[in-house]
Design a protein around this motif. Structure first.
Motif, PDB file in Angstrom:
ATOM      1  N   UNK A  14      -4.439 -12.898   2.685  1.00 59.30           N
ATOM      2  CA  UNK A  14      -4.823 -11.743   3.493  1.00 59.30           C
ATOM      3  C   UNK A  14      -6.047 -11.049   2.904  1.00 59.30           C
ATOM      4  N   UNK A  15      -6.928 -10.584   3.767  1.00 60.81           N
ATOM      5  CA  UNK A  15      -8.125  -9.864   3.356  1.00 60.81           C
ATOM      6  C   UNK A  15      -7.885  -8.374   3.550  1.00 60.81           C
ATOM      7  N   UNK A  16      -8.162  -7.583   2.508  1.00 64.25           N
ATOM      8  CA  UNK A  16      -7.962  -6.140   2.571  1.00 64.25           C
ATOM      9  C   UNK A  16      -9.283  -5.457   2.914  1.00 64.25           C
ATOM     10  N   UNK A  17      -9.295  -4.678   3.985  1.00 64.21           N
ATOM     11  CA  UNK A  17     -10.505  -3.992   4.410  1.00 64.21           C
ATOM     12  C   UNK A  17     -10.765  -2.737   3.586  1.00 64.21           C
ATOM     13  N   UNK A  18      -9.748  -2.249   2.890  1.00 62.44           N
ATOM     14  CA  UNK A  18      -9.905  -1.089   2.026  1.00 62.44           C
ATOM     15  C   UNK A  18      -9.467  -1.451   0.610  1.00 62.44           C
ATOM     16  N   UNK A  19      -9.843  -0.624  -0.349  1.00 62.15           N
ATOM     17  CA  UNK A  19      -9.458  -0.842  -1.736  1.00 62.15           C
ATOM     18  C   UNK A  19      -7.981  -0.548  -1.926  1.00 62.15           C
ATOM     19  N   UNK A  20      -7.277  -1.449  -2.632  1.00 66.16           N
ATOM     20  CA  UNK A  20      -5.880  -1.255  -2.984  1.00 66.16           C
ATOM     21  C   UNK A  20      -5.717  -1.455  -4.487  1.00 66.16           C
ATOM     22  N   UNK A  21      -5.015  -0.539  -5.129  1.00 65.23           N
ATOM     23  CA  UNK A  21      -4.709  -0.635  -6.554  1.00 65.23           C
ATOM     24  C   UNK A  21      -3.200  -0.688  -6.733  1.00 65.23           C
ATOM     25  N   UNK A  22      -2.744  -1.493  -7.679  1.00 62.14           N
ATOM     26  CA  UNK A  22      -1.306  -1.647  -7.894  1.00 62.14           C
ATOM     27  C   UNK A  22      -0.996  -1.696  -9.383  1.00 62.14           C
ATOM     28  N   UNK A  23       0.037  -0.977  -9.782  1.00 59.59           N
ATOM     29  CA  UNK A  23       0.559  -1.051 -11.136  1.00 59.59           C
ATOM     30  C   UNK A  23       2.014  -1.463 -11.096  1.00 59.59           C
ATOM     31  N   UNK A  24       2.424  -2.357 -11.988  1.00 57.84           N
ATOM     32  CA  UNK A  24       3.792  -2.864 -11.948  1.00 57.84           C
ATOM     33  C   UNK A  24       4.390  -3.010 -13.327  1.00 57.84           C
ATOM     34  N   UNK A  25       5.708  -2.967 -13.390  1.00 54.91           N
ATOM     35  CA  UNK A  25       6.450  -3.166 -14.631  1.00 54.91           C
ATOM     36  C   UNK A  25       7.695  -3.981 -14.310  1.00 54.91           C
ATOM     37  N   UNK A  69      -6.255  -5.061  -8.435  1.00 58.56           N
ATOM     38  CA  UNK A  69      -7.084  -4.419  -7.424  1.00 58.56           C
ATOM     39  C   UNK A  69      -7.459  -5.445  -6.367  1.00 58.56           C
ATOM     40  N   UNK A  70      -7.424  -5.023  -5.108  1.00 59.60           N
ATOM     41  CA  UNK A  70      -7.796  -5.880  -3.987  1.00 59.60           C
ATOM     42  C   UNK A  70      -8.842  -5.168  -3.140  1.00 59.60           C
ATOM     43  N   UNK A  71      -9.899  -5.916  -2.816  1.00 54.23           N
ATOM     44  CA  UNK A  71     -10.907  -5.398  -1.886  1.00 54.23           C
ATOM     45  C   UNK A  71     -11.605  -6.568  -1.227  1.00 54.23           C
ATOM     46  N   UNK A  72     -11.716  -6.500   0.080  1.00 53.18           N
ATOM     47  CA  UNK A  72     -12.339  -7.577   0.844  1.00 53.18           C
ATOM     48  C   UNK A  72     -11.636  -8.888   0.506  1.00 53.18           C
ATOM     49  N   UNK A  73     -12.389  -9.924   0.133  1.00 60.63           N
ATOM     50  CA  UNK A  73     -11.784 -11.233  -0.153  1.00 60.63           C
ATOM     51  C   UNK A  73     -11.366 -11.359  -1.612  1.00 60.63           C
ATOM     52  N   UNK A  74     -11.553 -10.309  -2.429  1.00 59.42           N
ATOM     53  CA  UNK A  74     -11.371 -10.437  -3.873  1.00 59.42           C
ATOM     54  C   UNK A  74     -10.057  -9.807  -4.345  1.00 59.42           C
TER      55      UNK A  74
END
Length: 314
Positions: A43-54, A78-83
């Motif tokens: 999936x491609x994210x059109x906006x910036x997404x940040x995630x922290x996990x434990x 971090x996810x943005x566009x195709x990255x």
């Protein structure tokens, strides 16, 4: 090698379908975010997404004894566009170090490794449809997976697949993956792994469960709570440290699969909090010397675990 993940995914959907029914009666619905159960994320994210996990995997013995280990993982991504950019660090707590010394033939008590780290940058290159029923995707990645030092641990890889929609959004696919590191030994690097996978989005799964009466329509106010689950298989190769007591500058392959069931809380559109239990199985540590030649394999018992995350959307 072809595997039985397709069968496992179908069984998982049938078993966990009972849980959403119970939760839906209390106002909990299936998650709204699309995501594949088994196939690589495309999936491609059109906006910036940040995630922290434990996450944590409980203490588990090596098969046939001689030592045990528990693992705690912290992760950022971090996810943005195709990255997709991620950093993971695993902390290992060992027990029975005399037995571990006999297992790994070190001649005395030993701590095999204390931490493993991974930095990965992935690009989702292709994600397209062929006619109404066929879909294909290709991802590329560069990563550094290591115990203490990154040099010698940098690798590049590619994965992809083709899938056929055999029933109302349920996809049956053929996947392929290959990774090459700096030491190109045929025992370890460059092999192509093939597999079969069933893939379905959460939206399609929710619609299917509703059609057979296992999940009710969402109620007003229930959009803040959701139920998600995941089935994944992972294999990652790490470069061991120069002072590693088993194989100096060698390589460690970590293979494992897991099933997870998570409760999501969405206070608003920008935040998601998740927590839930996991079951880890098919666990194995494979050791290679500094030339990349295979030396030994060590199976771990299945173990329970848990995972919590925070997801920000901008």
């Amino acid at each position: 090698m072809f595997c039985a993940r397709a069968i496992v995914a179908v069984l998982l959907a049938a078993v966990l379908g009972l849980a959403p029914r119970a939760f839906a009666q209390g106002g909990v619905t299936m998650g709204n975010e699309p995501g594949f159960l088994v196939a690589a994320p495309t999936n491609v994210n059109k906006t910036l997404q940040l995630q922290g996990g434990l996450g944590h995997i409980a203490q588990a013995d090596f098969t046939n004894g001689l030592g045990s280990v528990s693992v705690t993982r912290a992760s950022l991504s971090a996810d943005y566009s195709i990255f997709h950019l991620s950093y993971d660090i695993d902390y290992f707590k060992w027990a029975g170090k005399d037995g571990l010394g006999r297992r790994f033939d070190t001649g005395g008590a030993v701590t095999p490794w204390e931490t493993l780290q991974d930095i990965t940058l992935q690009a989702r290159l292709l994600n397209n449809e062929l006619t109404d029923n066929w879909r294909y995707w290709v991802n590329a990645e560069v990563s550094a997976s290591y115990e203490k030092v990154a040099p010698g641990a940098v690798g590049v890889g590619v994965d992809g697949g083709v899938a056929y929609d055999f029933w109302d959004g349920w996809m049956l696919g053929l996947t392929a993956r290959t990774v090459a590191l700096s030491a190109l030994n045929s025992d370890l690097f460059g092999d192509v792994e093939l597999g079969l996978a069933v893939a379905v989005s959460q939206k399609t799964l929710r619609r299917t469960l509703q059609s057979v009466g296992l999940l009710q329509d969402s109620k007003p106010g229930s959009e803040h709570i959701a139920l998600n689950f995941a089935l994944s298989t992972q294999e990652k190769t790490y470069r061991l440290a120069p002072d590693n007591p088993i194989y100096s500058n060698g390589y460690l392959g970590v293979a494992q699969s897991k099933v997870g069931l998570y409760l999501d809380y969405l206070p608003n559109k920008a935040l998601t909090f998740s927590i839930g239990p996991e079951y880890h199985y098919n666990r194995k540590y494979k050791l290679y010397n500094k030339a990349g030649s295979y030396k030994s394999s060590h199976d771990l018992d299945n173990a329970l675990g848990g995972f919590a995350r925070i997801l920000w959307r901008f």
